[in-house]
Design an enzyme around this catalytic site. Structure first.
Site, PDB file in Angstrom:
ATOM      1  N   HIS A 206       0.807  -1.236   0.000  1.00 14.26           N
ATOM      2  CA  HIS A 206       0.000   0.000   0.000  1.00 14.26           C
ATOM      3  C   HIS A 206       0.832   1.275   0.000  1.00 14.26           C
ATOM      4  CE1 HIS A 206       0.758  -0.224   4.380  1.00 14.26           C
ATOM      5  NE2 HIS A 206       0.536   1.074   4.385  1.00 14.26           N
TER       6      HIS A 206
HETATM    7  C1  UD1 Z   1      -2.628   5.365   5.543  1.00 17.68           C
HETATM    8  C2  UD1 Z   1      -1.425   5.994   6.231  1.00 17.68           C
HETATM    9  C3  UD1 Z   1      -0.261   5.032   6.236  1.00 17.68           C
HETATM   10  C4  UD1 Z   1      -0.666   3.677   6.812  1.00 17.68           C
HETATM   11  C5  UD1 Z   1      -1.905   3.149   6.107  1.00 17.68           C
HETATM   12  C6  UD1 Z   1      -2.384   1.899   6.779  1.00 17.68           C
HETATM   13  C7  UD1 Z   1      -1.127   8.444   6.018  1.00 17.68           C
HETATM   14  C8  UD1 Z   1      -0.445   9.522   5.274  1.00 17.68           C
HETATM   15  N1  UD1 Z   1      -1.005   7.196   5.504  1.00 17.68           N
HETATM   16  O1  UD1 Z   1      -2.275   5.146   4.179  1.00 17.68           O
HETATM   17  O2  UD1 Z   1       0.798   5.564   7.011  1.00 17.68           O
HETATM   18  O3  UD1 Z   1       0.405   2.789   6.652  1.00 17.68           O
HETATM   19  O4  UD1 Z   1      -2.949   4.135   6.170  1.00 17.68           O
HETATM   20  O5  UD1 Z   1      -3.245   1.174   5.983  1.00 17.68           O
HETATM   21  O6  UD1 Z   1      -1.759   8.704   7.005  1.00 17.68           O
HETATM   22  N2  UD1 Z   1      -9.521   4.261   0.935  1.00 17.68           N
HETATM   23  C9  UD1 Z   1     -10.723   3.628   0.795  1.00 17.68           C
HETATM   24  N3  UD1 Z   1     -11.362   3.218   1.930  1.00 17.68           N
HETATM   25  C10 UD1 Z   1     -10.857   3.406   3.184  1.00 17.68           C
HETATM   26  C11 UD1 Z   1      -9.632   4.065   3.306  1.00 17.68           C
HETATM   27  C12 UD1 Z   1      -8.965   4.489   2.179  1.00 17.68           C
HETATM   28  O7  UD1 Z   1     -11.215   3.433  -0.306  1.00 17.68           O
HETATM   29  O8  UD1 Z   1     -11.493   2.990   4.169  1.00 17.68           O
HETATM   30  C13 UD1 Z   1      -8.793   4.675  -0.308  1.00 17.68           C
HETATM   31  C14 UD1 Z   1      -9.123   6.090  -0.757  1.00 17.68           C
HETATM   32  O9  UD1 Z   1      -9.132   6.103  -2.152  1.00 17.68           O
HETATM   33  C15 UD1 Z   1      -7.941   6.881  -0.252  1.00 17.68           C
HETATM   34  C16 UD1 Z   1      -6.797   5.892  -0.336  1.00 17.68           C
HETATM   35  O10 UD1 Z   1      -7.377   4.637  -0.037  1.00 17.68           O
HETATM   36  O11 UD1 Z   1      -7.711   8.044  -1.026  1.00 17.68           O
HETATM   37  C17 UD1 Z   1      -5.649   6.188   0.614  1.00 17.68           C
HETATM   38  O12 UD1 Z   1      -6.116   6.309   1.964  1.00 17.68           O
HETATM   39  P1  UD1 Z   1      -5.291   7.187   3.034  1.00 17.68           P
HETATM   40  O13 UD1 Z   1      -5.896   6.990   4.374  1.00 17.68           O
HETATM   41  O14 UD1 Z   1      -5.110   8.563   2.533  1.00 17.68           O
HETATM   42  O15 UD1 Z   1      -3.854   6.557   2.986  1.00 17.68           O
HETATM   43  P2  UD1 Z   1      -3.391   5.045   3.070  1.00 17.68           P
HETATM   44  O16 UD1 Z   1      -2.701   4.719   1.808  1.00 17.68           O
HETATM   45  O17 UD1 Z   1      -4.535   4.200   3.512  1.00 17.68           O
HETATM   46  N1  UDP Z   2      -4.024  -6.363   8.427  1.00 13.42           N
HETATM   47  C1  UDP Z   2      -5.295  -6.933   8.460  1.00 13.42           C
HETATM   48  N2  UDP Z   2      -5.894  -7.288   7.297  1.00 13.42           N
HETATM   49  C2  UDP Z   2      -5.287  -7.129   6.078  1.00 13.42           C
HETATM   50  C3  UDP Z   2      -3.991  -6.561   6.044  1.00 13.42           C
HETATM   51  C4  UDP Z   2      -3.396  -6.181   7.235  1.00 13.42           C
HETATM   52  O1  UDP Z   2      -5.852  -7.115   9.553  1.00 13.42           O
HETATM   53  O2  UDP Z   2      -5.887  -7.489   5.047  1.00 13.42           O
HETATM   54  C5  UDP Z   2      -3.386  -5.944   9.697  1.00 13.42           C
HETATM   55  C6  UDP Z   2      -2.044  -6.575   9.985  1.00 13.42           C
HETATM   56  O3  UDP Z   2      -2.195  -7.753  10.757  1.00 13.42           O
HETATM   57  C7  UDP Z   2      -1.290  -5.482  10.723  1.00 13.42           C
HETATM   58  C8  UDP Z   2      -1.915  -4.190  10.224  1.00 13.42           C
HETATM   59  O4  UDP Z   2      -3.120  -4.551   9.563  1.00 13.42           O
HETATM   60  O5  UDP Z   2      -1.524  -5.563  12.125  1.00 13.42           O
HETATM   61  C9  UDP Z   2      -0.982  -3.460   9.302  1.00 13.42           C
HETATM   62  O6  UDP Z   2      -1.638  -2.384   8.729  1.00 13.42           O
HETATM   63  P1  UDP Z   2      -1.162  -1.691   7.398  1.00 13.42           P
HETATM   64  O7  UDP Z   2      -0.284  -2.605   6.637  1.00 13.42           O
HETATM   65  O8  UDP Z   2      -2.384  -1.173   6.725  1.00 13.42           O
HETATM   66  O9  UDP Z   2      -0.370  -0.402   7.924  1.00 13.42           O
HETATM   67  P2  UDP Z   2       1.117  -0.134   8.441  1.00 13.42           P
HETATM   68  O10 UDP Z   2       1.413  -1.075   9.543  1.00 13.42           O
HETATM   69  O11 UDP Z   2       2.029  -0.278   7.260  1.00 13.42           O
HETATM   70  O12 UDP Z   2       1.071   1.293   8.863  1.00 13.42           O
END
Ligand code: UD1
Ligand code: UDP
Length: 353
Positions: A206
């Site tokens: 991601h």
């Molecule tokens: C965010 C965090 C990242 C973390 C990740 C965990 C920031 C800058 N980034 O990244 O550090 O590792 O979460 O997963 O805070 N979207 C959906 N549904 C949702 C959420 C997101 O469709 O419930 C889509 C939207 O198109 C959105 C994109 O995902 O624009 C990115 O979501 P965003 O929360 O901005 O950043 P992440 O890539 O999820």
């Molecule tokens: N995770 C989950 N379902 C998924 C992918 C990840 O429950 O399909 C959990 C995973 O066990 C871990 C956390 O989400 O605890 C990691 O989140 P993510 O990779 O979104 O964010 P990051 O840790 O990189 O900020």
């Protein structure tokens, strides 16, 4: 000990997991309210974690949703400030390094409300990652820094922050240890997907530098399709959006599924052959579960897992190599990097504030 009013701020998937063990223990002694910014909002990115980890319902959900960083954080700041004015808490807790973390820390510190930062002191030394900015600023404006590892504690010391730093261990490891047995009992995901133990790689992606450019993403998925077993890929919504927009197709070797609930995901990690990821949390979980982890990044904040020999860094643009992935088989005895029962240590410090 004074009973305090505490607000915990969360917004994204990994934060719900970190919140769970701490919230439960804090609620026994203090008045703890949860504020959800709404940064993640799909059922399988948010509510499913509250259900699986039995986290109490947030008192506030700001429903901020997605958007560019400035706009998203601007909305969060304004709305968090309103809640802080209304509730006037003794302490605010933020977790990790997302935009919700930074918005919470900034809003509270401007109002002279003490902030605890859980998972402080992590650095990738890559400022193109939004998380790196979030971590640095959050650490410097917070009042109490809870470092998950010795390395993180040393980084805080090197930045002149030792006075407010505490080495407490890692909170997401507490969550994993507490839920693994339940996951083994309750998860039927292996059967549902018709998979055998150790017969599949588990992949998550991601990070913007891996997924926002469709050519890079296409290249990663192509190389991983050359592996000797199926690759199971629960697709993060950010990644799904890019794949759909660019009509990015994958072969049969890669199985795309929706993001999984926590219990199903940790169960699958425990049964996978190897883990392929760019996630922060998953690198730690793979280590605890003694699974070989290949991290598709050029650097990691969890450098100890690489030094211990269980995590292999692979720069996706230039170093991705299916043979190397297949031949990476760590067996070394592990160092205790993350500690255990870390929520207890955190609550003890909070009780003394
Ligand atoms: C965010 C965090 C990242 C973390 C990740 C965990 C920031 C800058 N980034 O990244 O550090 O590792 O979460 O997963 O805070 N979207 C959906 N549904 C949702 C959420 C997101 O469709 O419930 C889509 C939207 O198109 C959105 C994109 O995902 O624009 C990115 O979501 P965003 O929360 O901005 O950043 P992440 O890539 O999820
Ligand atoms: N995770 C989950 N379902 C998924 C992918 C990840 O429950 O399909 C959990 C995973 O066990 C871990 C956390 O989400 O605890 C990691 O989140 P993510 O990779 O979104 O964010 P990051 O840790 O990189 O900020």
């Amino acid at each position: 000990m004074k009973r305090k009013k505490i607000i915990s701020i969360v917004g994204a998937r990994p934060q719900f997991i970190k919140l769970a063990p701490l919230s439960e223990k804090l609620s026994d002694v203090h008045e703890e309210l949860i504020l959800h910014t709404g940064q993640h909002y799909d059922y399988n990115m948010s509510d499913s974690f509250f259900a699986d980890l039995k986290i109490k319902k947030p008192t506030y959900n700001l429903n901020i949703g997605s958007g560019p960083h400035g706009a998203q954080m601007g909305k969060m700041l304004g709305e968090i400030e309103k809640v802080l004015q209304l509730e006037n808490p003794d302490l605010l807790i933020v977790f990790g390094d997302t935009n919700s973390t930074l918005a919470g820390a900034l809003a509270a510190s401007k109002m002279n409300i003490p902030v605890v930062h859980v998972e402080a002191g992590l650095r990738s030394y890559n400022r193109s990652m939004p998380e790196e900015i979030n971590r640095i600023v959050t650490d410097h404006v917070s009042s109490y820094l809870f470092a998950p590892t010795i390395n993180a504690f040393n980084i805080l010391e090197s930045e002149g922050l030792k006075e407010k730093s505490y080495l407490v261990g890692d909170i997401s490891v507490d969550a994993l240890m507490r839920h693994l047995d339940m996951a083994k009992l309750r998860s039927g995901i292996l059967k549902e997907l018709n998979l055998e133990e150790n017969s599949f790689y588990l992949l998550t992606l991601h990070r913007p530098y891996n997924v926002d450019n469709p050519e890079i993403l296409r290249n990663i998925l192509y190389t991983l399709s050359l592996l000797d077993s199926k690759v199971l890929f629960p697709v993060h919504p950010r990644t799904r959006l890019i794949m759909d927009k660019n009509q990015l197709l994958v072969g049969d070797q890669i199985q795309l599924i929706d993001p999984l609930g926590y219990l199903d995901f940790i169960f699958l990690q425990s049964k996978a052959k190897k883990i392929l990821t760019d996630s922060g949390g998953i690198q730690k979980e793979a280590f605890i579960l003694k699974k070989a982890c290949i991290t598709l990044r050029s650097e990691t904040e969890w450098i100890e897992t690489v030094e211990d020999g269980w995590n292999l860094l692979m720069k996706p643009e230039s170093e991705l190599d299916a043979d190397k992935i297949m031949n990476f088989n760590p067996t070394k005895e592990q160092t205790d990097i993350f500690g255990s029962n870390n929520a207890d240590k955190m609550v003890e410090i909070i009780n003394g504030i």
